[in-house]
Design an enzyme around this catalytic site. Structure first.
Site, mmCIF file in Angstrom:
data_model
loop_
_atom_site.group_PDB
_atom_site.id
_atom_site.type_symbol
_atom_site.label_atom_id
_atom_site.label_comp_id
_atom_site.label_asym_id
_atom_site.label_seq_id
_atom_site.Cartn_x
_atom_site.Cartn_y
_atom_site.Cartn_z
ATOM 1 N N HIS A 195 0.813 -1.211 0.000
ATOM 2 C CA HIS A 195 0.000 0.000 0.000
ATOM 3 C C HIS A 195 0.850 1.267 0.000
ATOM 4 C CE1 HIS A 195 -3.506 2.402 0.458
ATOM 5 N NE2 HIS A 195 -4.242 1.534 1.099
ATOM 6 N N ASP A 411 -9.488 -4.613 -17.964
ATOM 7 C CA ASP A 411 -9.617 -5.464 -19.156
ATOM 8 C C ASP A 411 -8.233 -5.693 -19.759
ATOM 9 O OD1 ASP A 411 -10.264 -6.763 -21.484
ATOM 10 O OD2 ASP A 411 -11.610 -5.216 -22.254
#
Length: 463
Positions: A195, A411
């Site tokens: 993170h 995608d």
């Protein structure tokens, strides 16, 4: 977002300790069951890991991490499930490898390794040695995974590669990827990312950039790499109290309750339920307006406080992150590579949260949001510079909102993921908001509580 402690060690100069996590895989006792109620066990065969280096020469040397990056150096593990009717998984591994090598040219610190600066802060050594990549095969079809909306580190953890023998985050590369092929022609991308490299928005921009390149496109906007725009002032001049760092005494002995069996749930709040909560918050006329986030956050804080049976005089704290990008002056540049979120907080006694109308807690949430100005965020950066304090989670609820992140749009050439989400909750004090449904109008609330408290929480949700 979560505490990270540094101490001296006679063997190595510095060791990072996670007292709230027993091991780096965050193992929890959860089982997945299929429709026949028989226990489903996922078997995954992982191949030897390889290193994916940037496809072109990149900058070397030390890469600065801001104070907003320092406080949230935890491993976040997510998965993306892909299944296309037109395209099988035969090319998946090679496509993902090639595109990763190209995107790392733009995001080159992800090919480096974490280190410690002379100022005793995390820093990235841009060695260019590469991100870790693992190819794996599962012995079943993708649909047999079932519902992955509930975090399940035992099953879903097999889809993300853990670095063997790693004892601290310095021994874990910033980016680890695993592609697992399933018998049905589908595959899962499992990511393990630190993170400290970016917040949720930055992480999604990276993953979507990776997907753009995998589909044969060029990046429209490269990442903005200069994190020094969020440097502390010299000298540091904190101007706010910053209760997010405050330690709270556990007068309710809630720690004893957490020794009981933990239950984990994914509770769906559809659009009707969310609107009902919003109307309930405004029913007494004390609020002029109320957002879905404010109503749901206040409701969950209130219900969890009541479910844990905290004493009326027990101080309780709500923490949540606010995106600072539009709130800084000047605003943070587009495609900023790093953390631009700031923790804000509400603090009051448990009795006040439970006994007052829902509007009381909503008002506290609204005030916490309003508090986040450029001055507050600069003060938070300076506060860490001056004190090196870490946000405390004692008697605290930390809400992490992923409902606005574009997990569902990633995608790589196989269409958008059929399922996506986190592998595990990072800590017992964390509740996660995830968007749900085709139109993304519902919110899944993911949480873990001791069994007696979870039973009470679920009843409060149903009333």
């Amino acid at each position: 977002m979560f505490p990270l402690y540094i101490s001296r060690n006679p063997i190595s100069n510095f060791t990072f300790h996670f007292p709230h996590i027993r091991d780096l895989s965050c193992t929890l006792l959860i089982k997945m069951e299929n429709e026949n109620s028989s226990v489903f066990e996922l078997n995954v065969k992982q191949r030897e890991p390889s290193l994916i280096r940037p496809s072109e020469e990149t900058d070397k040397g030390l890469y600065y991490l801001s104070n907003l990056d320092q406080n949230i150096a935890v491993i976040v593990r997510t998965i993306y499930c892909f299944k296309s009717e037109e395209r099988g998984n035969e090319e998946a591994v090679q496509v993902m490898k090639d595109a990763l090598s190209k995107v790392l040219v733009h995001y080159y610190p992800l090919a480096g390794r974490l280190s410690i600066s002379p100022q005793m802060k995390l820093i990235v050594d841009c060695t260019g040695e590469g991100a870790v990549f693992v190819e794996a095969d599962a012995d079943c079809e993708l649909q047999e995974l079932g519902d992955i909306t509930k975090p399940d580190p035992i099953t879903l953890g097999k889809l993300v590669y853990d670095i063997p023998g790693a004892q601290n985050i310095l021994q874990i590369p910033p980016l680890v990827a695993q592609v697992t092929k399933f018998k049905c022609g589908g595959f899962v991308l499992g990511l393990s990312m630190n993170h400290c490299m970016f917040d949720g928005i930055g992480a999604m921009e990276f993953v979507n950039s990776w997907g753009e390149i995998a589909r044969g496109n060029q990046l429209k906007v490269p990442p903005f790499m200069d994190r020094s725009i969020l440097k502390a002032r010299d000298p540091p001049t904190p101007e706010f109290l910053h209760h997010e760092f405050a330690e709270i005494e556990d007068v309710s002995n809630a720690a004893d309750l957490y020794k009981e069996e933990m239950l984990y749930r994914s509770i769906c709040f559809d659009s009707d339920k969310l609107e009902q909560l919003r109307r309930k918050a405004m029913a007494d006329g004390t609020l002029e307006k109320c957002t879905t986030f404010e109503a749901l956050s206040a409701f969950v804080w209130r219900a969890r406080t009541e479910a844990l049976d905290l004493k009326p005089d027990q101080q309780t704290k709500l923490l949540f992150a606010v995106d600072g990008r539009p709130r800084f002056d000047p605003p943070i540049p587009e495609k900023y590579f790093g953390n631009a979120i700031v923790l804000t907080n509400s603090l009051c006694n448990a009795g006040e949260v439970v006994e007052n109308p829902l509007s009381f807690a909503v008002k506290l949430v609204q005030e916490a949001v309003k508090m986040v100005t450029d001055g507050y965020m600069r003060s938070a950066i300076d506060y860490f510079e001056a004190t090196r304090a870490r946000p405390s989670l004692a008697a605290t609820l930390l809400i992490t909102t992923w409902s606005r992140l574009s997990f569902h749009t990633t995608d790589f050439g196989w269409g958008e993921p059929v399922l996506s989400g986190p592998v595990a909750l990072p800590e017992k004090e964390v509740i996660l908001f995830l968007s749900h449904g085709r139109e993304r109008k519902s919110i899944n609330v993911l949480l873990g509580l001791p069994a007696p408290a979870m039973n009470k929480f679920e009843k409060l949700v149903q009333t």
